[in-house]
Design a protein around this motif. Structure first.
Motif, PDB file in Angstrom:
ATOM      1  N   ASP A 334      36.278  58.181 -75.076  1.00 49.14           N
ATOM      2  CA  ASP A 334      34.963  58.593 -74.576  1.00 49.14           C
ATOM      3  C   ASP A 334      33.913  57.523 -74.848  1.00 49.14           C
ATOM      4  OD1 ASP A 334      36.086  60.954 -73.750  1.00 49.14           O
ATOM      5  OD2 ASP A 334      35.382  62.132 -75.471  1.00 49.14           O
ATOM      6  N   MET A 335      33.987  56.933 -76.024  1.00 50.76           N
ATOM      7  CA  MET A 335      33.009  55.919 -76.395  1.00 50.76           C
ATOM      8  C   MET A 335      33.142  54.667 -75.530  1.00 50.76           C
ATOM      9  SD  MET A 335      32.376  54.201 -80.149  1.00 50.76           S
ATOM     10  CE  MET A 335      34.085  53.627 -80.240  1.00 50.76           C
ATOM     11  N   MET A 336      34.386  54.248 -75.288  1.00 53.39           N
ATOM     12  CA  MET A 336      34.615  52.993 -74.576  1.00 53.39           C
ATOM     13  C   MET A 336      34.533  53.130 -73.055  1.00 53.39           C
ATOM     14  SD  MET A 336      34.854  51.000 -77.088  1.00 53.39           S
ATOM     15  CE  MET A 336      35.229  49.500 -76.194  1.00 53.39           C
ATOM     16  N   SER A 337      34.674  54.339 -72.536  1.00 54.19           N
ATOM     17  CA  SER A 337      34.670  54.528 -71.080  1.00 54.19           C
ATOM     18  C   SER A 337      33.290  54.867 -70.524  1.00 54.19           C
ATOM     19  CB  SER A 337      35.659  55.636 -70.694  1.00 54.19           C
ATOM     20  OG  SER A 337      35.309  56.867 -71.304  1.00 54.19           O
ATOM     21  N   ARG A 338      32.296  54.912 -71.390  1.00 52.94           N
ATOM     22  CA  ARG A 338      30.938  55.207 -70.915  1.00 52.94           C
ATOM     23  C   ARG A 338      30.426  54.045 -70.059  1.00 52.94           C
ATOM     24  NH1 ARG A 338      27.986  51.643 -73.385  1.00 52.94           N
ATOM     25  NH2 ARG A 338      28.374  51.029 -75.561  1.00 52.94           N
ATOM     26  N   SER A 339      29.393  54.310 -69.296  1.00 56.79           N
ATOM     27  CA  SER A 339      28.783  53.258 -68.476  1.00 56.79           C
ATOM     28  C   SER A 339      28.104  52.233 -69.381  1.00 56.79           C
ATOM     29  CB  SER A 339      27.753  53.862 -67.519  1.00 56.79           C
ATOM     30  OG  SER A 339      28.368  54.774 -66.644  1.00 56.79           O
ATOM     31  N   PRO A 340      28.183  50.955 -69.032  1.00 54.66           N
ATOM     32  CA  PRO A 340      27.542  49.924 -69.865  1.00 54.66           C
ATOM     33  C   PRO A 340      26.022  50.068 -69.853  1.00 54.66           C
ATOM     34  CG  PRO A 340      28.356  48.971 -67.813  1.00 54.66           C
ATOM     35  CD  PRO A 340      28.887  50.369 -67.881  1.00 54.66           C
ATOM     36  N   THR A 341      25.411  49.717 -70.968  1.00 48.99           N
ATOM     37  CA  THR A 341      23.953  49.756 -71.073  1.00 48.99           C
ATOM     38  C   THR A 341      23.352  48.555 -70.341  1.00 48.99           C
ATOM     39  OG1 THR A 341      23.905  48.446 -73.103  1.00 48.99           O
ATOM     40  CG2 THR A 341      24.177  50.841 -73.329  1.00 48.99           C
ATOM     41  N   GLU A 342      22.027  48.582 -70.155  1.00 47.86           N
ATOM     42  CA  GLU A 342      21.350  47.462 -69.510  1.00 47.86           C
ATOM     43  C   GLU A 342      21.533  46.180 -70.318  1.00 47.86           C
ATOM     44  OE1 GLU A 342      19.726  47.088 -66.628  1.00 47.86           O
ATOM     45  OE2 GLU A 342      20.354  49.128 -66.085  1.00 47.86           O
ATOM     46  N   ASP A 343      21.488  46.323 -71.637  1.00 47.21           N
ATOM     47  CA  ASP A 343      21.674  45.154 -72.501  1.00 47.21           C
ATOM     48  C   ASP A 343      23.077  44.577 -72.349  1.00 47.21           C
ATOM     49  OD1 ASP A 343      20.812  43.390 -74.738  1.00 47.21           O
ATOM     50  OD2 ASP A 343      22.428  44.415 -75.798  1.00 47.21           O
ATOM     51  N   GLU A 344      24.072  45.444 -72.263  1.00 46.34           N
ATOM     52  CA  GLU A 344      25.450  44.973 -72.094  1.00 46.34           C
ATOM     53  C   GLU A 344      25.651  44.317 -70.731  1.00 46.34           C
ATOM     54  OE1 GLU A 344      27.650  48.282 -74.988  1.00 46.34           O
ATOM     55  OE2 GLU A 344      27.335  48.691 -72.863  1.00 46.34           O
ATOM     56  N   LEU A 345      25.045  44.878 -69.704  1.00 40.70           N
ATOM     57  CA  LEU A 345      25.137  44.279 -68.372  1.00 40.70           C
ATOM     58  C   LEU A 345      24.469  42.907 -68.346  1.00 40.70           C
ATOM     59  CD1 LEU A 345      24.424  47.383 -66.123  1.00 40.70           C
ATOM     60  CD2 LEU A 345      26.607  46.177 -66.359  1.00 40.70           C
ATOM     61  N   ASP A 346      23.353  42.789 -69.051  1.00 44.59           N
ATOM     62  CA  ASP A 346      22.645  41.512 -69.114  1.00 44.59           C
ATOM     63  C   ASP A 346      23.482  40.465 -69.841  1.00 44.59           C
ATOM     64  OD1 ASP A 346      20.133  39.906 -68.788  1.00 44.59           O
ATOM     65  OD2 ASP A 346      20.240  39.909 -70.983  1.00 44.59           O
ATOM     66  N   ARG A 347      24.138  40.869 -70.922  1.00 44.86           N
ATOM     67  CA  ARG A 347      25.002  39.936 -71.650  1.00 44.86           C
ATOM     68  C   ARG A 347      26.191  39.492 -70.796  1.00 44.86           C
ATOM     69  NH1 ARG A 347      25.269  40.458 -77.765  1.00 44.86           N
ATOM     70  NH2 ARG A 347      23.240  41.229 -78.410  1.00 44.86           N
ATOM     71  N   ARG A 348      26.754  40.439 -70.050  1.00 47.43           N
ATOM     72  CA  ARG A 348      27.884  40.106 -69.184  1.00 47.43           C
ATOM     73  C   ARG A 348      27.452  39.116 -68.102  1.00 47.43           C
ATOM     74  NH1 ARG A 348      30.708  45.140 -66.468  1.00 47.43           N
ATOM     75  NH2 ARG A 348      30.992  45.607 -68.699  1.00 47.43           N
ATOM     76  N   ASP A 349      26.289  39.366 -67.519  1.00 51.87           N
ATOM     77  CA  ASP A 349      25.768  38.457 -66.488  1.00 51.87           C
ATOM     78  C   ASP A 349      25.517  37.070 -67.066  1.00 51.87           C
ATOM     79  OD1 ASP A 349      24.385  37.963 -63.799  1.00 51.87           O
ATOM     80  OD2 ASP A 349      22.764  37.523 -65.227  1.00 51.87           O
ATOM     81  N   LEU A 350      24.939  37.023 -68.271  1.00 49.32           N
ATOM     82  CA  LEU A 350      24.681  35.739 -68.913  1.00 49.32           C
ATOM     83  C   LEU A 350      25.979  34.997 -69.195  1.00 49.32           C
ATOM     84  CD1 LEU A 350      22.764  33.718 -70.261  1.00 49.32           C
ATOM     85  CD2 LEU A 350      22.915  35.092 -72.364  1.00 49.32           C
ATOM     86  N   ALA A 351      26.988  35.717 -69.688  1.00 53.47           N
ATOM     87  CA  ALA A 351      28.277  35.084 -69.989  1.00 53.47           C
ATOM     88  C   ALA A 351      28.880  34.452 -68.741  1.00 53.47           C
ATOM     89  CB  ALA A 351      29.231  36.111 -70.586  1.00 53.47           C
ATOM     90  N   GLU A 352      28.821  35.168 -67.618  1.00 58.87           N
ATOM     91  CA  GLU A 352      29.389  34.646 -66.372  1.00 58.87           C
ATOM     92  C   GLU A 352      28.642  33.405 -65.906  1.00 58.87           C
ATOM     93  OE1 GLU A 352      29.181  37.972 -63.768  1.00 58.87           O
ATOM     94  OE2 GLU A 352      30.931  38.996 -64.651  1.00 58.87           O
ATOM     95  N   LYS A 353      27.328  33.384 -66.118  1.00 58.51           N
ATOM     96  CA  LYS A 353      26.531  32.258 -65.633  1.00 58.51           C
ATOM     97  C   LYS A 353      26.663  31.020 -66.514  1.00 58.51           C
ATOM     98  CE  LYS A 353      22.908  34.469 -62.871  1.00 58.51           C
ATOM     99  NZ  LYS A 353      23.369  35.835 -62.753  1.00 58.51           N
ATOM    100  N   VAL A 354      26.864  31.205 -67.824  1.00 55.99           N
ATOM    101  CA  VAL A 354      26.940  30.029 -68.705  1.00 55.99           C
ATOM    102  C   VAL A 354      28.362  29.491 -68.828  1.00 55.99           C
ATOM    103  CG1 VAL A 354      24.967  30.809 -70.057  1.00 55.99           C
ATOM    104  CG2 VAL A 354      27.282  31.318 -70.858  1.00 55.99           C
ATOM    105  N   GLU A 355      29.355  30.248 -68.375  1.00 56.36           N
ATOM    106  CA  GLU A 355      30.751  29.812 -68.549  1.00 56.36           C
ATOM    107  C   GLU A 355      31.021  28.425 -67.975  1.00 56.36           C
ATOM    108  OE1 GLU A 355      35.332  31.416 -67.893  1.00 56.36           O
ATOM    109  OE2 GLU A 355      33.652  32.526 -67.033  1.00 56.36           O
ATOM    110  N   PRO A 356      30.568  28.104 -66.756  1.00 55.81           N
ATOM    111  CA  PRO A 356      30.842  26.739 -66.251  1.00 55.81           C
ATOM    112  C   PRO A 356      30.219  25.654 -67.121  1.00 55.81           C
ATOM    113  CG  PRO A 356      30.125  28.204 -64.474  1.00 55.81           C
ATOM    114  CD  PRO A 356      29.871  28.925 -65.757  1.00 55.81           C
ATOM    115  N   TYR A 357      29.040  25.910 -67.671  1.00 58.46           N
ATOM    116  CA  TYR A 357      28.377  24.931 -68.536  1.00 58.46           C
ATOM    117  C   TYR A 357      29.127  24.806 -69.866  1.00 58.46           C
ATOM    118  CZ  TYR A 357      24.558  25.473 -65.202  1.00 58.46           C
ATOM    119  OH  TYR A 357      23.809  25.506 -64.046  1.00 58.46           O
TER     120      TYR A 357
END
Length: 380
Positions: A334-357
């Motif tokens: 239940d804890m892990m299947s919840r929808s991601p928070t805005e902060d988690e989505l922002d971190r995921r987006d940042l990770a994807e964008k900085v990976e090539p660098y």
């Protein structure tokens, strides 16, 4: 507060725990031959650099604040020790701690006799960062800080030099070998054969759950046995008995319980694992084969039937006696299947964008030298 919750969960499970809260105050996400987080942020476009700094900066506290925060925890378990709980000092990694934090934690470990666990040269990038920053390996930097001693356990040690191995031996440092995690993360293979040649005490670990899905110590023993069987009749790999010792006796010492568990003898605590040998002995096991050889070569975690800690049965017939597994797993799901928070989505987006660098920042790190500890194959 969080530490007490974790320790209480271990108490309720009946398990023995050497609890080591990870401590860091710099460069927790990345380092390499070109520097750490500050140097990486400087290479990013302005917007990404700002977001990256906002992610990392708030998590770093001054060394004095960190040592003051954790000293109360160490003092509590030093003054009121428990049979199944040890709290140890754990500076996360050499590059993740300022020198004053490393020295402060070294002093706390000596004061409260806790033992120290620290990651060491797990990746080539950590080694190269040391050469850039201190003009020497991270281990040699620890030596300069008078940090090393018989109470220090270094995790991984994949990218150590011959000088590093000599230094660990002369300071009686122990090492925790995490074979499957190192393979999964492409970190490399620790030169365990060379550690053994120098008489280092080596424990066997499985690393954190997110880096090793099975957490199967029986399988970990077999992997550690096999990956160090390097080519050449003049090369002597670890024996099954040595690997078993890493997982039992040496593991007890590495977790600061060596005075009470790790062997079955009068005066020690009854931490016992009972295995069903049916799968190990069938279809045939030569009576001359040592049971240790048989367990390490053939055993699986499914063969473990019963576990006792401090004489108390915490698993019987492969069922936990202190915890309702179905309820626990449902809570985790239940804890892990919840929808991601805005902060988690922002971190995921940042990770994807900085990976090539990041790939560019770390590019070209592997040395071209053929001076390796192990030799598995050749181009010509």
């Amino acid at each position: 507060e969080n530490s007490e919750k974790v320790i209480q969960a271990y108490r309720e499970s009946g398990m023995r725990v050497s609890y080591a809260p990870m401590l860091a105050n710099k460069d927790s996400l990345l380092v390499g031959g070109r520097g750490g987080e500050d140097e990486f942020a400087a290479d990013l476009p302005e917007d990404l650099s700002r977001r990256f700094k906002e992610l990392t900066a708030p998590s770093y506290l001054p060394a004095e604040e960190i040592t003051a925060m954790v000293e109360d925890l160490y003092a509590k378990y030093y003054e009121r020790p428990e049979e199944k709980v040890r709290v140890t000092v754990a500076p996360s990694n050499v590059h993740r701690c300022t020198d004053n934090l490393l020295v402060g934690l070294r002093d706390l470990a000596s004061k409260y006799e806790t033992g120290i666990h620290i990651h060491l040269q797990e990746t080539i990038y950590q080694k190269l960062y040391g050469l850039r920053t201190w003009n020497k390996t991270p281990l040699q930097h620890l030596k300069d800080l008078d940090f090393l001693g018989s109470d220090v356990v270094c995790g991984h040690g994949v990218w150590v030099t011959d000088e590093d191995i000599e230094t660990m031996a002369s300071h009686r440092v122990s090492l925790c070998h995490n074979a499957s995690s190192n393979l999964r993360l492409k970190s490399g293979i620790a030169p365990v054969n060379y550690f053994l040649d120098k008489g280092l005490r080596i424990a066997l670990g499985s690393d954190e759950a997110g880096l090793n899905d099975d957490k199967d110590m029986v399988q970990e023993m077999r992997l550690a046995l096999n990956i160090h069987r390097v080519p050449g009749v003049d090369k002597t790999p670890p024996t099954a008995h040595q690997i078993f010792q890493m997982a039992t006796v040496n593991g007890a010492y590495a977790s600061c319980f060596g005075d009470r568990v790790g062997t079955l003898k009068v005066g020690k605590r009854a931490d016992i694992v009972l295995m069903n040998l049916e799968n190990i002995e069938k279809p045939y096991l030569n009576p001359e084969v040592s049971i240790i050889d048989a367990v390490v070569h053939r055993g699986r975690s499914v063969d473990i039937d019963t576990v006792l800690v401090e004489g108390e049965v915490i698993m019987r017939g492969r069922k936990l006696t202190q915890i309702d597994e179905e309820i626990l797993y449902k809570e985790v799901e239940d804890m892990m299947s919840r929808s991601p928070t805005e902060d988690e989505l922002d971190r995921r987006d940042l990770a994807e964008k900085v990976e090539p660098y990041l790939a560019n920042f770390l590019e070209g790190a592997l040395p071209s030298s053929d001076q390796t500890h192990y030799y598995y194959n050749a181009k010509y």
